[in-house]
Scaffold this motif. Structure first.
Motif, PDB file in Angstrom:
ATOM      1  N   ALA A 149       0.844  -1.207   0.000  1.00 49.02           N
ATOM      2  CA  ALA A 149       0.000   0.000   0.000  1.00 49.02           C
ATOM      3  C   ALA A 149       0.874   1.251   0.000  1.00 49.02           C
ATOM      4  O   ALA A 149       0.606   2.205  -0.740  1.00 49.02           O
ATOM      5  N   ALA A 150       1.919   1.258   0.822  1.00 47.22           N
ATOM      6  CA  ALA A 150       2.818   2.416   0.878  1.00 47.22           C
ATOM      7  C   ALA A 150       3.511   2.631  -0.460  1.00 47.22           C
ATOM      8  O   ALA A 150       3.648   3.772  -0.923  1.00 47.22           O
ATOM      9  N   CYS A 151       3.954   1.555  -1.093  1.00 46.92           N
ATOM     10  CA  CYS A 151       4.630   1.676  -2.389  1.00 46.92           C
ATOM     11  C   CYS A 151       3.656   2.108  -3.477  1.00 46.92           C
ATOM     12  O   CYS A 151       4.037   2.868  -4.385  1.00 46.92           O
ATOM     13  N   ASN A 152       2.410   1.664  -3.397  1.00 43.93           N
ATOM     14  CA  ASN A 152       1.388   2.083  -4.346  1.00 43.93           C
ATOM     15  C   ASN A 152       1.131   3.589  -4.204  1.00 43.93           C
ATOM     16  O   ASN A 152       1.048   4.324  -5.195  1.00 43.93           O
ATOM     17  N   TYR A 153       1.047   4.056  -2.961  1.00 42.42           N
ATOM     18  CA  TYR A 153       0.886   5.483  -2.691  1.00 42.42           C
ATOM     19  C   TYR A 153       2.094   6.272  -3.205  1.00 42.42           C
ATOM     20  O   TYR A 153       1.950   7.292  -3.886  1.00 42.42           O
ATOM     21  N   ALA A 154       3.301   5.797  -2.880  1.00 42.70           N
ATOM     22  CA  ALA A 154       4.528   6.491  -3.295  1.00 42.70           C
ATOM     23  C   ALA A 154       4.625   6.543  -4.820  1.00 42.70           C
ATOM     24  O   ALA A 154       5.075   7.549  -5.383  1.00 42.70           O
ATOM     25  N   ALA A 155       4.200   5.471  -5.494  1.00 43.79           N
ATOM     26  CA  ALA A 155       4.225   5.456  -6.959  1.00 43.79           C
ATOM     27  C   ALA A 155       3.278   6.514  -7.521  1.00 43.79           C
ATOM     28  O   ALA A 155       3.625   7.228  -8.475  1.00 43.79           O
ATOM     29  N   ALA A 156       2.099   6.634  -6.942  1.00 43.17           N
ATOM     30  CA  ALA A 156       1.117   7.614  -7.411  1.00 43.17           C
ATOM     31  C   ALA A 156       1.588   9.044  -7.144  1.00 43.17           C
ATOM     32  O   ALA A 156       1.364   9.946  -7.959  1.00 43.17           O
TER      33      ALA A 156
END
Length: 168
Positions: A149-156
């Protein structure tokens, strides 16, 4: 991987982490209450009390699973096209939680608003829910779910977790 397919030992570790978290919260609340300065309009903790004071000491099992959690998260991320390298994820985990999946920040602005940052990458509940990745647990304390979830947020927001070098 769905929560139901994870080994029983992970559930037992989560239960132990929750128990430690409850005990830690009690200790932190007591320390916070005793650290308040009477008659102070600011009502804040002294600068010497750091975010690190809110973190639960990692168990031997937690420390030894970090590599596996990152690798499992990277496999899920690859399946969903979420960018991020092992080194970028590891670097951010070590800065945010020291590798402790039971870490919680009870002192920043998020905590003051009632939504403390939690887990390996210090994610708040609304961000976790908005950026949850299918195929992972809906439990913010689950290390793989927290990482993805954190990496998905950081990617966005930043293009990749690799581009994050401070609190995000």
């Amino acid at each position: 991987m769905a929560t139901g397919s994870r080994p029983q030992s992970r559930t037992a570790r989560r239960l132990a982490a929750c128990t430690l978290a409850a005990a830690s919260l009690s200790i932190v609340a007591t320390a916070q209450a005793s650290a308040l300065v009477p008659d102070s309009s600011a009502k804040t903790l002294p600068a010497a009390v750091s975010v690190a004071a809110t973190k639960i000491a990692p168990t031997a099992a937690a420390g030894s699973d970090l590599d596996g959690w990152i690798r499992e998260a990277m496999a899920v991320m690859a399946a969903h096209g979420i960018p991020g390298s092992y080194d970028g994820i590891h670097r951010n985990i070590m800065r945010e939680s020291g590798g402790d999946p039971g870490a919680i920040n009870l002192y920043d602005s998020n905590a003051a608003a009632g939504i403390p940052s939690k887990g390996l990458l210090q994610v708040i509940d609304p961000t976790f829910q908005a950026y949850h990745v299918d195929g992972t647990s809906w439990d913010i304390w689950d290390p793989v779910a927290n990482i993805t979830a954190a990496c998905n947020y950081a990617a966005a927001r930043y293009g990749s977790m690799d581009n994050v070098d401070s609190a995000y």
